[in-house]
Write an enzyme that holds these catalytic residues in place. Structure first.
Site, mmCIF file in Angstrom:
data_model
loop_
_atom_site.group_PDB
_atom_site.id
_atom_site.type_symbol
_atom_site.label_atom_id
_atom_site.label_comp_id
_atom_site.label_asym_id
_atom_site.label_seq_id
_atom_site.Cartn_x
_atom_site.Cartn_y
_atom_site.Cartn_z
ATOM 1 N N CYS A 1 -47.544 -7.827 29.127
ATOM 2 C CA CYS A 1 -46.028 -8.162 29.538
ATOM 3 C C CYS A 1 -45.840 -9.490 30.478
ATOM 4 O O CYS A 1 -46.226 -10.501 30.295
ATOM 5 C CB CYS A 1 -45.477 -6.853 29.625
ATOM 6 S SG CYS A 1 -43.554 -7.198 28.869
ATOM 7 N N HIS B 1 -47.135 -2.714 26.175
ATOM 8 C CA HIS B 1 -47.736 -1.794 27.320
ATOM 9 C C HIS B 1 -48.741 -0.874 26.939
ATOM 10 O O HIS B 1 -48.334 0.135 26.828
ATOM 11 C CB HIS B 1 -46.535 -1.273 27.984
ATOM 12 C CG HIS B 1 -45.697 -2.356 28.653
ATOM 13 N ND1 HIS B 1 -45.830 -2.327 30.089
ATOM 14 C CD2 HIS B 1 -44.676 -2.999 28.430
ATOM 15 C CE1 HIS B 1 -44.826 -3.330 30.329
ATOM 16 N NE2 HIS B 1 -44.322 -3.715 29.375
ATOM 17 N N GLU C 1 -50.888 0.701 28.440
ATOM 18 C CA GLU C 1 -51.066 1.585 29.573
ATOM 19 C C GLU C 1 -50.484 2.968 29.619
ATOM 20 O O GLU C 1 -50.276 3.707 30.256
ATOM 21 C CB GLU C 1 -51.143 0.939 30.999
ATOM 22 C CG GLU C 1 -49.537 0.692 31.387
ATOM 23 C CD GLU C 1 -48.953 -0.723 30.717
ATOM 24 O OE1 GLU C 1 -49.639 -1.229 29.813
ATOM 25 O OE2 GLU C 1 -47.767 -1.141 31.113
HETATM 26 N N1 GLN Z 1 -39.066 -9.006 31.305
HETATM 27 C C1 GLN Z 1 -40.018 -9.186 32.402
HETATM 28 C C2 GLN Z 1 -40.354 -10.568 32.864
HETATM 29 O O1 GLN Z 1 -40.113 -11.712 32.347
HETATM 30 C C3 GLN Z 1 -41.201 -8.844 31.492
HETATM 31 C C4 GLN Z 1 -41.035 -7.351 31.271
HETATM 32 C C5 GLN Z 1 -42.331 -6.435 31.519
HETATM 33 O O2 GLN Z 1 -43.243 -6.853 31.912
HETATM 34 N N2 GLN Z 1 -42.287 -5.054 30.687
HETATM 35 O O3 GLN Z 1 -41.297 -11.034 33.482
#
Ligand code: GLN
Length: 190
Positions: A81, A172, A174
């Site tokens: 992410c 995610h 994890e």
């Molecule tokens: N929206 C976040 C970003 O732009 C990422 C979200 C996340 O890591 N769950 O960094």
């Protein structure tokens, strides 16, 4: 028997503790990384989810951007992410500094405000029974370079991509208790 693989988890911000537990479930030793010196003893690194703009700020303050780029030229990095945003060469909405280790373009917060988190069922290559994936304010990978390979997609967009030694997920792994994506990353560590 070979010893456990020692894997760092960038621990400046975000859900690094969940990654530590996931690495332990996958049979590795997890080490928190906060300084360039902490990178010395680790064989690979996970950059967790969180808020990538905050992470960039902290990485600049800690002077960690160049040491991480250098680490990534020698050792595997797995970004989830916000971590995937950091690995990309090209960040849109809004543009920000990144490590540029994977030839992908990501658009931040691309699922919008209302429908920003969901659980989806993916069918990654070689994973029997598929995989539950948790998306939280996820980016969308809009472009994948020639050297990058898409391992799983959701609604037509790549969500799990590898390029050489590096791996990026917009979800995610994890958070589900399923260690298979972490095991996939551990296989990249010689
Ligand atoms: N929206 C976040 C970003 O732009 C990422 C979200 C996340 O890591 N769950 O960094």
């Amino acid at each position: 028997m070979a010893g456990k693989k020692r894997v760092g988890v960038l621990a400046l911000q975000g859900d690094f503790q969940a990654h530590q537990r996931a690495l332990e479930r996958a049979g590795a030793e997890a080490v928190e990384v906060r300084t360039a010196g902490d990178l010395e003893g680790v064989q690979g690194l996970i950059i967790p989810g969180g808020e990538s703009s905050t992470m960039v700020k902290l990485l600049e303050e800690e002077k960690l951007l160049d040491p991480l780029r250098e680490f990534g030229r020698r050792r595997p990095i797995f970004g989830t992410c916000a971590g995937a945003i950091l690995l990309a060469t090209d960040v849109a909405n809004s543009p920000q500094v990144s490590l540029g280790l994977m030839d992908i373009q990501v658009e931040r917060n691309a699922y919008g405000r209302q429908l920003d988190s969901r659980i989806a069922h993916l069918n990654p290559q070689g994973m029997d029974g598929g995989l539950e994936a948790v998306f939280i304010r996820a980016p969308i990978i809009r472009r994948v370079g020639r050297d990058a390979k898409v391992l799983a997609s959701y609604e037509g967009d790549p969500v799990l991509v590898e390029q050489g030694r590096h791996l990026a997920a917009t979800f995610h792994p994890e958070l589900t208790g399923d260690a298979r994506v972490h095991l996939m990353f551990l296989e990249k560590i010689p």
